[in-house]
Scaffold this motif. Structure first.
Motif, mmCIF file in Angstrom:
data_model
loop_
_atom_site.group_PDB
_atom_site.id
_atom_site.type_symbol
_atom_site.label_atom_id
_atom_site.label_comp_id
_atom_site.label_asym_id
_atom_site.label_seq_id
_atom_site.Cartn_x
_atom_site.Cartn_y
_atom_site.Cartn_z
ATOM 1 N N LEU A 78 0.832 -1.197 0.000
ATOM 2 C CA LEU A 78 0.000 0.000 0.000
ATOM 3 C C LEU A 78 0.869 1.250 0.000
ATOM 4 O O LEU A 78 1.782 1.383 0.814
ATOM 5 C CB LEU A 78 -0.921 0.000 1.215
ATOM 6 N N VAL A 79 0.584 2.170 -0.922
ATOM 7 C CA VAL A 79 1.362 3.400 -1.048
ATOM 8 C C VAL A 79 0.418 4.594 -1.036
ATOM 9 O O VAL A 79 -0.771 4.473 -1.321
ATOM 10 C CB VAL A 79 2.218 3.411 -2.335
ATOM 11 N N GLN A 80 0.967 5.749 -0.712
ATOM 12 C CA GLN A 80 0.133 6.928 -0.560
ATOM 13 C C GLN A 80 -0.522 7.337 -1.873
ATOM 14 O O GLN A 80 -1.724 7.563 -1.935
ATOM 15 C CB GLN A 80 0.947 8.093 0.004
ATOM 16 N N LYS A 81 0.272 7.446 -2.920
ATOM 17 C CA LYS A 81 -0.248 7.873 -4.220
ATOM 18 C C LYS A 81 0.259 6.945 -5.313
ATOM 19 O O LYS A 81 1.462 6.830 -5.515
ATOM 20 C CB LYS A 81 0.175 9.311 -4.528
ATOM 21 N N LEU A 82 -0.658 6.312 -6.017
ATOM 22 C CA LEU A 82 -0.284 5.448 -7.133
ATOM 23 C C LEU A 82 -0.832 5.985 -8.445
ATOM 24 O O LEU A 82 -0.291 5.729 -9.500
ATOM 25 C CB LEU A 82 -0.795 4.027 -6.892
ATOM 26 N N THR A 92 -1.298 -0.969 -4.284
ATOM 27 C CA THR A 92 -2.567 -0.247 -4.282
ATOM 28 C C THR A 92 -2.325 1.098 -3.634
ATOM 29 O O THR A 92 -1.651 1.183 -2.605
ATOM 30 C CB THR A 92 -3.656 -1.002 -3.499
ATOM 31 N N GLY A 93 -2.876 2.156 -4.211
ATOM 32 C CA GLY A 93 -2.714 3.494 -3.652
ATOM 33 C C GLY A 93 -3.856 3.853 -2.726
ATOM 34 O O GLY A 93 -5.013 3.517 -2.993
ATOM 35 N N TYR A 94 -3.524 4.542 -1.647
ATOM 36 C CA TYR A 94 -4.575 5.055 -0.768
ATOM 37 C C TYR A 94 -5.479 6.013 -1.535
ATOM 38 O O TYR A 94 -6.676 6.118 -1.232
ATOM 39 C CB TYR A 94 -3.966 5.785 0.430
ATOM 40 N N GLY A 96 -6.439 5.698 -4.636
ATOM 41 C CA GLY A 96 -7.421 4.888 -5.357
ATOM 42 C C GLY A 96 -8.474 4.296 -4.442
ATOM 43 O O GLY A 96 -9.665 4.269 -4.774
ATOM 44 N N ILE A 97 -8.045 3.811 -3.273
ATOM 45 C CA ILE A 97 -9.000 3.242 -2.316
ATOM 46 C C ILE A 97 -10.005 4.301 -1.877
ATOM 47 O O ILE A 97 -11.214 4.051 -1.824
ATOM 48 C CB ILE A 97 -8.267 2.663 -1.088
ATOM 49 N N ARG A 98 -9.500 5.504 -1.571
ATOM 50 C CA ARG A 98 -10.394 6.585 -1.137
ATOM 51 C C ARG A 98 -11.410 6.921 -2.221
ATOM 52 O O ARG A 98 -12.613 7.048 -1.942
ATOM 53 C CB ARG A 98 -9.592 7.825 -0.771
ATOM 54 N N GLN A 99 -10.937 7.092 -3.450
ATOM 55 C CA GLN A 99 -11.841 7.449 -4.538
ATOM 56 C C GLN A 99 -12.879 6.357 -4.763
ATOM 57 O O GLN A 99 -14.067 6.650 -4.952
ATOM 58 C CB GLN A 99 -11.056 7.706 -5.826
ATOM 59 N N ASN A 100 -12.439 5.112 -4.758
ATOM 60 C CA ASN A 100 -13.377 4.000 -4.928
ATOM 61 C C ASN A 100 -14.413 3.974 -3.821
ATOM 62 O O ASN A 100 -15.611 3.793 -4.065
ATOM 63 C CB ASN A 100 -12.617 2.678 -4.955
ATOM 64 N N ASP A 129 -5.455 8.936 7.499
ATOM 65 C CA ASP A 129 -6.493 9.815 6.968
ATOM 66 C C ASP A 129 -7.535 9.002 6.209
ATOM 67 O O ASP A 129 -8.744 9.259 6.317
ATOM 68 C CB ASP A 129 -5.874 10.868 6.041
ATOM 69 N N LEU A 130 -7.086 8.012 5.448
ATOM 70 C CA LEU A 130 -8.017 7.123 4.748
ATOM 71 C C LEU A 130 -8.850 6.326 5.743
ATOM 72 O O LEU A 130 -10.071 6.186 5.583
ATOM 73 C CB LEU A 130 -7.243 6.175 3.832
ATOM 74 N N VAL A 131 -8.200 5.806 6.771
ATOM 75 C CA VAL A 131 -8.914 5.037 7.796
ATOM 76 C C VAL A 131 -10.015 5.885 8.422
ATOM 77 O O VAL A 131 -11.150 5.420 8.615
ATOM 78 C CB VAL A 131 -7.935 4.530 8.868
ATOM 79 N N ASP A 132 -9.712 7.137 8.740
ATOM 80 C CA ASP A 132 -10.713 8.025 9.335
ATOM 81 C C ASP A 132 -11.873 8.282 8.383
ATOM 82 O O ASP A 132 -13.033 8.373 8.809
ATOM 83 C CB ASP A 132 -10.076 9.344 9.748
ATOM 84 N N THR A 133 -11.580 8.401 7.095
ATOM 85 C CA THR A 133 -12.635 8.608 6.098
ATOM 86 C C THR A 133 -13.613 7.440 6.101
ATOM 87 O O THR A 133 -14.837 7.630 6.077
ATOM 88 C CB THR A 133 -12.021 8.777 4.695
ATOM 89 N N ILE A 134 -13.078 6.217 6.133
ATOM 90 C CA ILE A 134 -13.942 5.026 6.139
ATOM 91 C C ILE A 134 -14.709 4.931 7.455
ATOM 92 O O ILE A 134 -15.919 4.664 7.468
ATOM 93 C CB ILE A 134 -13.093 3.758 5.902
ATOM 94 N N TYR A 135 -14.022 5.187 8.552
ATOM 95 C CA TYR A 135 -14.658 5.081 9.871
ATOM 96 C C TYR A 135 -15.817 6.077 10.006
ATOM 97 O O TYR A 135 -16.894 5.731 10.522
ATOM 98 C CB TYR A 135 -13.618 5.322 10.963
ATOM 99 N N LYS A 136 -15.611 7.303 9.548
ATOM 100 C CA LYS A 136 -16.644 8.340 9.689
ATOM 101 C C LYS A 136 -17.867 8.062 8.823
ATOM 102 O O LYS A 136 -18.934 8.639 9.048
ATOM 103 C CB LYS A 136 -16.047 9.703 9.337
ATOM 104 N N ALA A 137 -17.710 7.185 7.825
ATOM 105 C CA ALA A 137 -18.839 6.847 6.950
ATOM 106 C C ALA A 137 -19.698 5.725 7.513
ATOM 107 O O ALA A 137 -20.693 5.342 6.893
ATOM 108 C CB ALA A 137 -18.326 6.459 5.567
#
Length: 285
Positions: A78-82, A92-94, A96-100, A129-137
């Motif tokens: 897992l990398v920050q920007k792919l 896999t980029g964070y 891409g995961i966030r956008q998906n 930051d990605l983890v928080d985005t998923i958690y808050k949803a």
């Protein structure tokens, strides 16, 4: 070129990755690149020819939808920007995961989201930051992490943000910790007849560079940063899984297979990926 990119991602940066995976990458780099090539790599890090574009039939969709469920891949390192929405070249980029995830969350055709996880972890940068985005949803749509087979370190941080986690019998969870590797090339440079002189403004400006040994003062400062990141990891998992931080901390970054992870509170059940997916479909339909 791919190796300078990997070297930049691996050395002198905090990683939430299993030590075994880090050693494999280090061995591959050591085997294929000599010290002179490593020196060349450093000079090329801001201007390499690595292909960031990646394949994709539909550039706007990085996930598949099956029976109303979006399957978001979290695979490989897992990398920050792919720069791609789907895993590419073992990463896999964070981004891409966030956008998906956000696209699936807003997609009216999607009833639930599956994080399809099989990863040893990766970079700390961007992970929480990605983890928080998923958690808050949580509560918007059902989000289930289905491991196929493992979620270690940064990948486990992401999985822990889901409503529930299911791991197969031979799958794994854990490795809740942070690692930082300093590559010291100084003796190899001496042996090759090279001497590197840094001219800096600021006593700490050159700390961590591979051309010089890591001083005790620099080590102490970097260790404090790693400890801070490790505590953030522990507190994040404790929040996501609703278990005491002391219980998470006590794992000491160990990994757990199948049911052992459930007993530690790191997963909700042992189930094969296809069975876990069918169970989710039964819940939402």
């Amino acid at each position: 070129m791919k190796f300078p990119f990997l070297a930049q991602r691996l050395f002198n940066t905090p990683l939430a990755i299993t030590p075994g995976k880090a050693e494999v990458i280090m061995a591959a780099l050591a085997e294929r690149m000599g010290i002179a090539q490593m020196q060349r790599s450093v000079s090329m890090m801001d201007d390499d020819d690595y292909d960031y574009t990646g394949p994709g039939d539909n550039p706007r969709t990085g996930y598949d939808v099956v029976a109303g469920t979006a399957i978001v891949p979290v695979a490989g390192t897992l990398v920050q920007k792919l720069g791609t929405l789907r895993p590419y070249s073992g990463m896999t980029g964070y981004d891409g995961i966030r956008q998906n995830f956000l696209t699936a969350l807003a997609d009216p055709k999607v009833k639930a989201i599956v994080l399809d996880v099989d990863s040893p972890g990766g970079e700390v940068a961007g992970c929480f930051d990605l983890v928080d985005t998923i958690y808050k949803a949580r509560g918007t749509k059902p989000v289930r992490a289905i491991l196929n087979e493992a979620a270690y370190s940064a990948a486990y941080a992401i999985a822990s943000a889901a409503d529930s986690i299911y791991v197969p019998r031979t799958g794994g969870t854990g490795s809740i910790g942070v690692i930082w590797m300093h590559m010291d090339w100084s003796k190899a440079l001496d042996a090759a007849g090279f001497k590197v002189t840094f001219v800096t403004y600021g006593d700490s400006k050159a700390d961590g560079h591979p051309e010089i040994e890591l001083s005790p003062e620099a080590y102490a400062r970097f260790k404090a940063q790693i400890d801070s990141m490790g505590e953030l990891f522990v507190e994040t998992v404790a929040r996501n899984r609703d278990i005491p931080a002391s219980q998470v901390r006590a794992t000491q970054a160990a990994t757990y297979m199948g049911a052992a992870g459930v007993s530690q509170g790191l997963a909700d059940g042992v189930m094969a990926p296809d069975a876990a997916f069918r169970a989710l479909l039964a819940d939402i339909n």
